[in-house]
Design an enzyme around this catalytic site. Structure first.
Site, mmCIF file in Angstrom:
data_model
loop_
_atom_site.group_PDB
_atom_site.id
_atom_site.type_symbol
_atom_site.label_atom_id
_atom_site.label_comp_id
_atom_site.label_asym_id
_atom_site.label_seq_id
_atom_site.Cartn_x
_atom_site.Cartn_y
_atom_site.Cartn_z
ATOM 1 N N LYS A 16 0.841 -1.211 0.000
ATOM 2 C CA LYS A 16 0.000 0.000 0.000
ATOM 3 C C LYS A 16 0.873 1.258 0.000
ATOM 4 O O LYS A 16 0.669 2.172 -0.781
ATOM 5 C CB LYS A 16 -0.917 -0.024 1.224
ATOM 6 N N GLU B 100 -3.734 -5.485 -5.868
ATOM 7 C CA GLU B 100 -2.402 -5.060 -5.450
ATOM 8 C C GLU B 100 -1.395 -5.645 -6.440
ATOM 9 O O GLU B 100 -1.730 -6.530 -7.221
ATOM 10 C CB GLU B 100 -2.112 -5.515 -4.010
ATOM 11 N N CYS C 247 -3.495 -15.723 3.560
ATOM 12 C CA CYS C 247 -4.733 -15.529 2.790
ATOM 13 C C CYS C 247 -4.816 -16.486 1.615
ATOM 14 O O CYS C 247 -5.868 -17.016 1.314
ATOM 15 C CB CYS C 247 -4.811 -14.091 2.296
ATOM 16 N N GLU D 107 -8.861 -6.270 0.434
ATOM 17 C CA GLU D 107 -8.182 -7.551 0.191
ATOM 18 C C GLU D 107 -8.575 -8.458 1.347
ATOM 19 O O GLU D 107 -8.044 -8.313 2.446
ATOM 20 C CB GLU D 107 -6.659 -7.362 0.160
HETATM 21 P P1 NAD Z 1 -8.587 -8.856 10.873
HETATM 22 O O1 NAD Z 1 -9.693 -8.599 9.910
HETATM 23 O O2 NAD Z 1 -8.938 -9.329 12.222
HETATM 24 O O3 NAD Z 1 -7.737 -7.507 11.088
HETATM 25 C C1 NAD Z 1 -7.261 -6.750 9.995
HETATM 26 C C2 NAD Z 1 -7.116 -5.296 10.428
HETATM 27 O O4 NAD Z 1 -8.408 -4.757 10.691
HETATM 28 C C3 NAD Z 1 -6.319 -5.113 11.709
HETATM 29 O O5 NAD Z 1 -5.575 -3.923 11.620
HETATM 30 C C4 NAD Z 1 -7.395 -5.022 12.775
HETATM 31 O O6 NAD Z 1 -6.961 -4.342 13.923
HETATM 32 C C5 NAD Z 1 -8.474 -4.260 12.034
HETATM 33 N N1 NAD Z 1 -9.850 -4.530 12.500
HETATM 34 C C6 NAD Z 1 -10.343 -5.682 13.008
HETATM 35 N N2 NAD Z 1 -11.652 -5.557 13.258
HETATM 36 C C7 NAD Z 1 -11.992 -4.296 12.909
HETATM 37 C C8 NAD Z 1 -13.226 -3.548 12.931
HETATM 38 N N3 NAD Z 1 -14.357 -4.082 13.370
HETATM 39 N N4 NAD Z 1 -13.207 -2.285 12.476
HETATM 40 C C9 NAD Z 1 -12.074 -1.743 12.011
HETATM 41 N N5 NAD Z 1 -10.889 -2.368 11.966
HETATM 42 C C10 NAD Z 1 -10.850 -3.641 12.405
HETATM 43 O O7 NAD Z 1 -7.594 -9.851 10.141
HETATM 44 P P2 NAD Z 1 -6.277 -10.568 10.679
HETATM 45 O O8 NAD Z 1 -6.634 -11.629 11.647
HETATM 46 O O9 NAD Z 1 -5.254 -9.568 11.073
HETATM 47 O O10 NAD Z 1 -5.783 -11.240 9.303
HETATM 48 C C11 NAD Z 1 -6.334 -12.423 8.831
HETATM 49 C C12 NAD Z 1 -7.288 -12.227 7.680
HETATM 50 O O11 NAD Z 1 -6.729 -11.389 6.687
HETATM 51 C C13 NAD Z 1 -7.574 -13.551 6.996
HETATM 52 O O12 NAD Z 1 -8.930 -13.641 6.661
HETATM 53 C C14 NAD Z 1 -6.704 -13.479 5.749
HETATM 54 O O13 NAD Z 1 -7.123 -14.327 4.710
HETATM 55 C C15 NAD Z 1 -6.817 -12.033 5.410
HETATM 56 N N6 NAD Z 1 -5.719 -11.612 4.534
HETATM 57 C C16 NAD Z 1 -5.984 -11.289 3.234
HETATM 58 C C17 NAD Z 1 -4.938 -10.955 2.375
HETATM 59 C C18 NAD Z 1 -5.176 -10.588 0.918
HETATM 60 O O14 NAD Z 1 -4.246 -10.123 0.262
HETATM 61 N N7 NAD Z 1 -6.361 -10.778 0.380
HETATM 62 C C19 NAD Z 1 -3.629 -10.941 2.861
HETATM 63 C C20 NAD Z 1 -3.404 -11.285 4.196
HETATM 64 C C21 NAD Z 1 -4.459 -11.612 5.022
#
Ligand code: NAD
Length: 471
Positions: free
Chosen positions: A141, A434, A257, A222
């Site tokens: 990003k 991305e 992911c 993503e």
């Molecule tokens: P998560 O959704 O719990 O958290 C991601 C971010 O969002 C963090 O910074 C978290 O603090 C914030 N967040 C969480 N809940 C929120 C809310 N209600 N409001 C605002 N912000 C909030 O995800 P995680 O556990 O950190 O990562 C795992 C997930 O991410 C998996 O589902 C994985 O597949 C996905 N992921 C996707 C990609 C991609 O490129 N598509 C890459 C890596 C991970």
């Protein structure tokens, strides 16, 4: 407020802490970032790209220290952490090499008129990132957003906030802010935040999309995947290929992911596949201390994650599946799990239906190609996939019928990434891309100035009610 981060391999150890910004302090942070934007966007693109190149060099120089910190806060093996940071630097260099051409203004002038198209930055970008590959996902990003002239506020995950915060300090026009959902809400709905880039799970993704919908702020999402790997009946894998395949599912303890999350194998070749898979796993999977160079799988990230994955495996077992351990987790208070293969789980078991995000992989038998495609596509998610076959043509033909943003052929996960190809989801795995040119253009707006030839001095004009034709 302090947010402490424990070490998932040794939960009694606190690796470090960050200070969270309360929602009422977000306005000041965004206003500072907006001032950053005004200065940074005035710099020539060449100056901006040189700064990204310097950041890549700094990242390289600080890799040992950052990798060690990332291993302690995330539980990922230190060798994987080094790989992630090296890849992040490589990506920044890709941006440095290619962004000037991609961001170039276009000016066409002919008898039909003159059109100038410039790629302008949005302003302040809010980047919200997950814990599992925090540095590369932040750089995907920061790199393009900064190259295009935006300023960025990065909000990392509290589950691995330390190394990425240190890495982000190496970049210009970037501020890091920590906090919970209220802080994120205040950030992404702030009127001076003009673009949001989010990577994470489905639930948080929906909360982000709803908030920015109200604020009319464009968003890149993503999200997660439940990525199928389909082995066609002529698959021809060497022992080394099987090792790569095992790591495609179990690297980062399955918390990736685009990990291979459901393996579909022809019924006629199931026994042979499973034997080779187990043998490869026994060679390659070493579950242990993330700081050890020989470790290939560490703990999962939290106690809740360990309980969730254990629950999915227990449920599959209760529904008749056979659970085969592939390696042994150390006896420890850490959140270590035995990596397992799950045979014969029904398609509607949660382990198959949902993103398991942990070290438990179902192998599912199939008979017909049409059947396996229907089963692979029967998911709300559509991030990545893979097709394995001795016949590359055939693999590409099958891949074209998979509902996923990125399908690998004869590999899966990080060994198949390309800096030159856009990556992102279909269906509920998100929208926007991305990497590559598309990943850069996400952080620009196309701004056009047009003088139609018909209305220039001496032009013929258009008859009343007419529209220009397409010639
Ligand atoms: P998560 O959704 O719990 O958290 C991601 C971010 O969002 C963090 O910074 C978290 O603090 C914030 N967040 C969480 N809940 C929120 C809310 N209600 N409001 C605002 N912000 C909030 O995800 P995680 O556990 O950190 O990562 C795992 C997930 O991410 C998996 O589902 C994985 O597949 C996905 N992921 C996707 C990609 C991609 O490129 N598509 C890459 C890596 C991970």
């Amino acid at each position: 407020m302090r947010i402490e981060r424990e070490n998932p391999a040794h939960p009694e150890q606190i690796v470090g802490a960050v200070i969270s910004t309360p929602p009422e302090a977000v306005d000041a942070a965004v206003r500072h970032a907006h001032r950053d934007f005004r200065e940074w966007s005035r710099e020539p693109v060449g100056t901006r790209l040189t700064a990204l190149g310097h950041a890549a060099d700094e990242l390289d120089a600080r890799t040992p220290e950052l990798a060690s910190l990332l291993a302690r806060e995330s539980g990922k093996p230190v060798s994987d952490c080094r790989g992630e940071i090296g890849f992040a630097a490589t990506y920044l260099r890709w941006v440095r090499e290619h962004a000037a051409e991609i961001l170039r203004a276009h000016d066409t002038n002919s008898s039909r008129g003159r059109i100038t198209l410039t790629r302008k930055p949005f302003g302040v970008v809010a980047a919200i990132t997950p814990w599992n590959a925090p540095i590369i996902l932040a750089m995907l990003k920061l790199g393009p957003a900064l190259a295009a002239g935006n300023a960025v506020i990065l909000k990392p995950s509290p589950l691995a906030p330390l190394a990425v915060s240190a890495a982000a300090e190496l970049l210009p026009a970037t501020r890091v802010l920590h906090g919970g959902p209220d802080t994120v809400q205040a950030l992404i709905t702030h009127p001076l935040v003009r673009k949001v880039a989010f990577t994470g799970g489905d639930q948080a993704g929906r909360a982000i999309a709803a908030a920015v919908g109200g604020a009319l702020t464009p968003v890149l999402l993503e999200l997660g995947g439940n990525d199928p790997a389909i082995f066609l009946d002529d698959f021809a894998l060497t022992p080394g290929d099987f090792e790569r395949l095992v790591l495609a599912s179990f690297a980062t303890a399955g918390q990736v992911c685009m990990a291979a999350k459901r393996l579909y194998v022809p019924e006629t070749r199931l026994t042979e596949f499973v034997e080779s898979y187990i043998a490869a796993a026994q060679r390659i999977l070493i579950v242990g201390e993330p700081a050890d160079e020989s470790t290939t799988m560490g703990p999962v990230v939290t106690r809740a994650a360990a309980e969730r994955v254990t629950g999915l495996v227990t449920d599959a077992r209760n529904r008749g599946a056979r659970v085969i351990p592939l390696a042994s987790a150390p006896d420890s208070d850490g959140y270590f799990l035995d990596p397992v293969l799950v045979l014969g789980a029904p398609d509607d078991a949660d382990l198959v239906r949902l993103e398991q995000f942990g070290p438990a992989v179902p192998i599912l038998a199939y008979r017909e190609e049409a059947e396996v495609l229907a089963r692979a596509n029967d998911s709300e998610l559509g991030l990545a996939a893979s097709v394995w076959s001795a016949d590359e043509e055939h693999a590409f033909a099958v891949a074209s019928r998979i509902e996923a943003g990125f399908t690998f052929v004869n590999t899966h996960n990080r060994t198949g990434m390309s800096l030159h190809a856009p990556f992102g989801g279909t269906k509920n795995s998100g929208f926007g891309r991305e990497y590559a040119e598309e990943g850069l253009l996400e952080y620009t707006q196309s701004i056009v100035t047009h003088a139609p030839g018909a209305f220039r001095a001496g032009g013929a004009g258009l008859p009343a009610g007419a529209y220009p034709d397409a010639r």
